[in-house]
Design an enzyme around this catalytic site. Structure first.
Site, PDB file in Angstrom:
ATOM      1  N   GLU A  54       0.826  -1.204   0.000  1.00  0.00           N
ATOM      2  CA  GLU A  54       0.000   0.000   0.000  1.00  0.00           C
ATOM      3  C   GLU A  54       0.865   1.262   0.000  1.00  0.00           C
ATOM      4  OE1 GLU A  54      -2.131  -3.031   2.732  1.00  0.00           O
ATOM      5  OE2 GLU A  54      -0.116  -2.592   2.002  1.00  0.00           O
ATOM      6  N   CYS A  65      -2.332  -3.611   7.127  1.00  0.00           N
ATOM      7  CA  CYS A  65      -1.900  -3.855   8.506  1.00  0.00           C
ATOM      8  C   CYS A  65      -2.201  -2.651   9.389  1.00  0.00           C
ATOM      9  CB  CYS A  65      -0.409  -4.184   8.541  1.00  0.00           C
ATOM     10  SG  CYS A  65       0.646  -2.788   8.075  1.00  0.00           S
ATOM     11  N   CYS A  94      -0.131   0.498   7.729  1.00  0.00           N
ATOM     12  CA  CYS A  94      -0.675   1.023   6.476  1.00  0.00           C
ATOM     13  C   CYS A  94      -1.985   1.774   6.687  1.00  0.00           C
ATOM     14  CB  CYS A  94      -0.872  -0.108   5.474  1.00  0.00           C
ATOM     15  SG  CYS A  94       0.683  -0.868   4.941  1.00  0.00           S
ATOM     16  N   ALA A 143      10.400 -36.677  -9.193  1.00  0.00           N
ATOM     17  CA  ALA A 143      10.462 -37.053 -10.600  1.00  0.00           C
ATOM     18  C   ALA A 143      10.341 -38.569 -10.672  1.00  0.00           C
ATOM     19  CB  ALA A 143      11.779 -36.586 -11.217  1.00  0.00           C
ATOM     20  N   SER A 166      22.108 -42.878  -8.667  1.00  0.00           N
ATOM     21  CA  SER A 166      21.467 -41.612  -8.990  1.00  0.00           C
ATOM     22  C   SER A 166      20.998 -41.637 -10.436  1.00  0.00           C
ATOM     23  CB  SER A 166      22.455 -40.461  -8.779  1.00  0.00           C
ATOM     24  OG  SER A 166      21.876 -39.231  -9.120  1.00  0.00           O
ATOM     25  N   ARG A 182      11.859 -24.025  -6.354  1.00  0.00           N
ATOM     26  CA  ARG A 182      12.772 -23.868  -5.221  1.00  0.00           C
ATOM     27  C   ARG A 182      12.847 -22.408  -4.762  1.00  0.00           C
ATOM     28  NH1 ARG A 182      18.240 -27.446  -6.538  1.00  0.00           N
ATOM     29  NH2 ARG A 182      17.330 -29.517  -6.193  1.00  0.00           N
ATOM     30  N   THR A 202      19.659 -39.884   0.129  1.00  0.00           N
ATOM     31  CA  THR A 202      19.624 -39.081  -1.095  1.00  0.00           C
ATOM     32  C   THR A 202      20.814 -38.132  -1.138  1.00  0.00           C
ATOM     33  OG1 THR A 202      17.218 -39.189  -1.268  1.00  0.00           O
ATOM     34  CG2 THR A 202      18.299 -37.379  -2.405  1.00  0.00           C
ATOM     35  N   ARG A 254      18.928 -22.000  -9.463  1.00  0.00           N
ATOM     36  CA  ARG A 254      19.517 -21.483 -10.699  1.00  0.00           C
ATOM     37  C   ARG A 254      18.384 -21.152 -11.666  1.00  0.00           C
ATOM     38  NH1 ARG A 254      22.137 -25.958  -9.200  1.00  0.00           N
ATOM     39  NH2 ARG A 254      21.187 -27.280 -10.795  1.00  0.00           N
ATOM     40  N   GLU A 281      12.254 -32.888  -1.386  1.00  0.00           N
ATOM     41  CA  GLU A 281      12.770 -33.553  -2.574  1.00  0.00           C
ATOM     42  C   GLU A 281      13.419 -34.891  -2.212  1.00  0.00           C
ATOM     43  OE1 GLU A 281      15.208 -31.137  -5.070  1.00  0.00           O
ATOM     44  OE2 GLU A 281      13.827 -29.450  -5.094  1.00  0.00           O
TER      45      GLU A 281
END
Length: 351
Positions: free
Chosen positions: A46, A69, A79, A149, A163, A179, A191, A202, A282
């Protein structure tokens, strides 16, 4: 309100533990100011819209997807006070704020000062945007998103203890964007050892300085040789009640955070105390299945590739689950030769 949501979306992954909020100011049927909350500790949406306005604000209408707020126990001024001072005539709100310091009080203050307030505009759409905030502010526990996956026959690797890259480049781009929306990424110790991941973010068109917390369930001494330990150990959280004294000393010296617990429900509460409000899981079969079995997840995403791995490891085996599960609000997206299937386990409502 749709413009508010578009603006709010620009800050995904940048405002935790705060909500995603955009704001638009209209006068004489023309937008005269737009803004959004860009980072925790900076101007709220705001105020950003007010600062960006091109005309006097008296008599204008302010739109925001979350209730303004009204409290002072934060880095920025309330605000509601600024809206009143600027003589804004009307405020249109998407959701009431479940934060107990606000929770309808912002609307009340505005109305008590003669400002017309309309609430619940595009309510459901606004709720979807801030599911992470609505959960953690109401329940004081992180929002949990499971991601995996898999092959067409439900496997996560070709063979045990190996892997396997299953998802394609388009799926990997989506995963890194995902992510970026979360405070942390969680995997199991097996893992971590088999894949030796960096668990970094990335993105193609944007420089990312964000380093998510890396949470590992379990401990083995091989951890000290992994990228997770060597890179930004102060962002590493180890969850285990079986860490020997010498390893514990080395972890503490490296500023690794340790949670000496194995009960996932307690673990999540301890993780929240670290100001980690959201977790992207994951992990492998054991970790993934544990969150399913204990009903500790809020959203799920699977990236399916057109392959079969008859000797591979199942994402979920029948013995892991004792009850049927149904995912709601399903969505399917084609990513080259991969299929993204996602849905939610539960929905968190506004105030």
């Amino acid at each position: 309100m749709n413009v508010c949501l578009e603006l709010a979306n620009l800050a995904k992954g940048k405002v935790s533990p705060n909500p995603l909020v955009g704001s638009v100011i209209v006068k004489n049927k023309k937008i005269i100011g737009k803004g959004y909350h860009k980072k925790s500790g900076t101007a709220h949406a705001e105020l950003d819209a007010i600062n960006n306005s091109t005309e006097d604000l008296e008599g204008a209408t302010l739109y925001c997807n979350l209730e303004p707020c009204c409290h002072t126990n934060k880095l920025t001024p309330p605000c509601t006070k600024i809206i009143i001072e600027k003589k804004i005539k009307r405020v249109v709100v998407g959701n009431l704020d479940p934060n107990p310091y606000v929770s309808g009080n912002g609307v009340k203050i505005l109305r008590d000062n003669g400002i017309e307030v309309i609430i619940n505009v595009l309510k459901v759409k606004c709720e979807k945007l801030n599911q992470i905030f609505f959960k953690h502010i109401s329940l004081e526990i992180p929002y949990i998103h499971l991601k995996a996956a898999i092959s067409l026959d439900g496997k996560i690797t070709k063979n045990i203890n190996t892997s396997t890259r299953i998802s394609n480049d388009l799926s990997n781009i989506e995963v890194h964007e995902l992510r970026n929306e979360y405070d942390s990424i969680l995997i199991g110790i097996n893992t971590a050892i088999i894949d030796n991941p960096s668990l970094t973010i990335r993105l193609r068109d944007e420089k990312i300085n964000k380093i998510p917390y890396k949470i590992v369930l379990g401990f083995k001494k091989e951890l000290f040789t992994l990228k997770l330990f060597k890179n930004n150990p102060e962002k590493l959280v180890i969850v285990s009640d079986k860490i020997d004294e010498s390893s514990q000393k080395l972890l503490c010296t490296s500023k690794v955070l340790i949670i000496n617990e194995v009960d996932l429900k307690i673990v999540l509460k301890e993780i929240y105390k670290l100001k980690i409000c959201s977790i992207l899981v994951e992990g492998g079969s054991k970790v993934f299945s544990s969150f399913l079995e204990l009903d500790l997840f809020d959203k799920i995403s699977t990236y399916t590739a057109p392959v079969f791995y008859p000797n591979g490891v199942n994402l979920i085996s029948n013995k892991n689950l004792s009850k049927n599960l149904e995912i709601h609000e399903p969505n399917i997206k084609i990513l080259g030769n991969n299929i993204l299937t996602e849905g939610v386990n539960r929905v968190y409502r506004a105030g």
